[in-house]
Scaffold this motif. Structure first.
Motif, mmCIF file in Angstrom:
data_model
loop_
_atom_site.group_PDB
_atom_site.id
_atom_site.type_symbol
_atom_site.label_atom_id
_atom_site.label_comp_id
_atom_site.label_asym_id
_atom_site.label_seq_id
_atom_site.Cartn_x
_atom_site.Cartn_y
_atom_site.Cartn_z
ATOM 1 N N LYS A 216 0.834 -1.205 0.000
ATOM 2 C CA LYS A 216 0.000 0.000 0.000
ATOM 3 C C LYS A 216 0.868 1.253 0.000
ATOM 4 O O LYS A 216 0.623 2.196 -0.751
ATOM 5 C CB LYS A 216 -0.915 -0.006 1.221
ATOM 6 C CG LYS A 216 -1.849 1.167 1.294
ATOM 7 C CD LYS A 216 -2.762 1.067 2.503
ATOM 8 C CE LYS A 216 -3.742 2.218 2.537
ATOM 9 N NZ LYS A 216 -4.672 2.116 3.663
ATOM 10 N N ASN B 59 -1.203 5.527 -7.807
ATOM 11 C CA ASN B 59 -2.508 6.146 -7.576
ATOM 12 C C ASN B 59 -2.797 7.281 -8.551
ATOM 13 O O ASN B 59 -3.947 7.643 -8.750
ATOM 14 C CB ASN B 59 -2.624 6.643 -6.136
ATOM 15 C CG ASN B 59 -1.575 7.688 -5.797
ATOM 16 O OD1 ASN B 59 -0.447 7.616 -6.262
ATOM 17 N ND2 ASN B 59 -1.940 8.650 -4.982
ATOM 18 N N GLU C 95 -9.132 1.813 -8.081
ATOM 19 C CA GLU C 95 -10.389 1.612 -8.803
ATOM 20 C C GLU C 95 -10.268 1.864 -10.298
ATOM 21 O O GLU C 95 -11.190 1.586 -11.055
ATOM 22 C CB GLU C 95 -11.485 2.522 -8.212
ATOM 23 C CG GLU C 95 -11.343 3.999 -8.548
ATOM 24 C CD GLU C 95 -10.439 4.798 -7.614
ATOM 25 O OE1 GLU C 95 -10.605 6.029 -7.564
ATOM 26 O OE2 GLU C 95 -9.576 4.206 -6.950
ATOM 27 N N ASN D 78 -6.673 6.262 -5.894
ATOM 28 C CA ASN D 78 -6.264 6.010 -4.509
ATOM 29 C C ASN D 78 -6.804 4.695 -3.981
ATOM 30 O O ASN D 78 -6.239 4.110 -3.063
ATOM 31 C CB ASN D 78 -6.712 7.151 -3.596
ATOM 32 C CG ASN D 78 -5.927 8.411 -3.841
ATOM 33 O OD1 ASN D 78 -4.793 8.370 -4.318
ATOM 34 N ND2 ASN D 78 -6.522 9.545 -3.523
ATOM 35 N N ARG D 79 -7.914 4.239 -4.535
ATOM 36 C CA ARG D 79 -8.515 2.980 -4.110
ATOM 37 C C ARG D 79 -8.304 1.892 -5.162
ATOM 38 O O ARG D 79 -9.026 0.893 -5.177
ATOM 39 C CB ARG D 79 -9.996 3.181 -3.814
ATOM 40 C CG ARG D 79 -10.253 4.123 -2.636
ATOM 41 C CD ARG D 79 -11.728 4.302 -2.307
ATOM 42 N NE ARG D 79 -12.583 4.516 -3.462
ATOM 43 C CZ ARG D 79 -12.857 5.714 -4.003
ATOM 44 N NH1 ARG D 79 -12.353 6.812 -3.498
ATOM 45 N NH2 ARG D 79 -13.650 5.810 -5.051
ATOM 46 N N PHE E 195 -6.839 -5.959 -1.664
ATOM 47 C CA PHE E 195 -7.313 -4.603 -1.382
ATOM 48 C C PHE E 195 -8.635 -4.612 -0.634
ATOM 49 O O PHE E 195 -9.588 -5.296 -1.007
ATOM 50 C CB PHE E 195 -7.474 -3.808 -2.681
ATOM 51 C CG PHE E 195 -7.990 -2.427 -2.428
ATOM 52 C CD1 PHE E 195 -7.137 -1.428 -2.013
ATOM 53 C CD2 PHE E 195 -9.335 -2.135 -2.564
ATOM 54 C CE1 PHE E 195 -7.611 -0.149 -1.755
ATOM 55 C CE2 PHE E 195 -9.818 -0.865 -2.314
ATOM 56 C CZ PHE E 195 -8.954 0.127 -1.902
ATOM 57 N N LYS E 196 -8.667 -3.825 0.439
ATOM 58 C CA LYS E 196 -9.882 -3.646 1.230
ATOM 59 C C LYS E 196 -10.095 -2.148 1.381
ATOM 60 O O LYS E 196 -9.182 -1.433 1.779
ATOM 61 C CB LYS E 196 -9.754 -4.251 2.632
ATOM 62 C CG LYS E 196 -9.170 -5.613 2.717
ATOM 63 C CD LYS E 196 -9.011 -6.054 4.157
ATOM 64 C CE LYS E 196 -7.653 -6.064 4.741
ATOM 65 N NZ LYS E 196 -6.508 -6.460 4.068
ATOM 66 N N GLU E 197 -11.283 -1.699 1.072
ATOM 67 C CA GLU E 197 -11.568 -0.275 1.206
ATOM 68 C C GLU E 197 -11.971 0.019 2.642
ATOM 69 O O GLU E 197 -12.857 -0.632 3.192
ATOM 70 C CB GLU E 197 -12.683 0.145 0.256
ATOM 71 C CG GLU E 197 -12.913 1.631 0.254
ATOM 72 C CD GLU E 197 -13.842 2.072 -0.847
ATOM 73 O OE1 GLU E 197 -14.123 3.272 -0.901
ATOM 74 O OE2 GLU E 197 -14.280 1.234 -1.649
ATOM 75 N N LYS E 198 -11.294 0.978 3.246
ATOM 76 C CA LYS E 198 -11.635 1.378 4.608
ATOM 77 C C LYS E 198 -12.833 2.303 4.566
ATOM 78 O O LYS E 198 -12.970 3.126 3.675
ATOM 79 C CB LYS E 198 -10.468 2.122 5.264
ATOM 80 C CG LYS E 198 -9.336 1.242 5.658
ATOM 81 C CD LYS E 198 -8.309 2.033 6.434
ATOM 82 C CE LYS E 198 -7.216 1.124 6.936
ATOM 83 N NZ LYS E 198 -6.228 1.854 7.723
ATOM 84 N N LYS E 199 -13.677 2.140 5.549
ATOM 85 C CA LYS E 199 -14.815 3.046 5.692
ATOM 86 C C LYS E 199 -14.287 4.389 6.176
ATOM 87 O O LYS E 199 -13.513 4.462 7.116
ATOM 88 C CB LYS E 199 -15.827 2.508 6.693
ATOM 89 C CG LYS E 199 -16.440 1.184 6.286
ATOM 90 C CD LYS E 199 -17.415 1.367 5.168
ATOM 91 C CE LYS E 199 -18.062 0.048 4.828
ATOM 92 N NZ LYS E 199 -18.774 0.067 3.599
ATOM 93 N N ALA F 172 -7.593 -3.183 -8.093
ATOM 94 C CA ALA F 172 -8.063 -3.781 -6.841
ATOM 95 C C ALA F 172 -8.631 -5.169 -7.079
ATOM 96 O O ALA F 172 -9.391 -5.389 -8.023
ATOM 97 C CB ALA F 172 -9.116 -2.893 -6.193
#
Length: 115
Positions: free
Chosen positions: A19, A28, A36, A33-34, A94-98, A45
């Protein structure tokens, strides 16, 4: 049991290092950034680790399948095998943080309109 614990710790470290490298190396900028994907740049991702390793090693060897992919060569040419392993672990897992709200965006009308 102890082996599984160390394996888990190592996987988390590889994800965190991947990351950090993703941001530091400028991935990114085109892939988001995600991870995506932005505009014509693909999402990275949750992609297959073996495939992404193959592609990054190909770019590192200054090989690409088309003209658009050639822009990846300067980003990949200085990647070590460890960098590639970390990056592909991050992309695969990849895990998207809330994201918690940073401010109150509700609108409440009050007053006389500013006279």
């Amino acid at each position: 049991m102890l082996f599984l614990f160390f394996l888990s710790v190592n996987a988390n470290q590889s994800y965190d290092d991947g990351k950090a490298a993703y941001m530091q190396k400028g991935c990114n900028g085109c892939h988001g950034n995600r991870a995506e994907g932005l505009n014509e740049y693909p999402a990275l991702a949750n992609r297959d680790k073996k495939y992404m390793t193959y592609k990054l090693k190909r770019f590192r060897s200054k090989k690409s399948d088309n003209q658009q992919q050639e822009m990846m060569v300067p980003f990949a040419v200085n990647l070590s095998n460890k960098d590639i392993d970390n990056l592909t672990t991050f992309m695969r897992d990849f895990k998207e943080k809330k994201i918690s709200k940073k401010y109150n965006d509700s609108f409440i009308r009050s007053g006389d309109g500013g006279s």
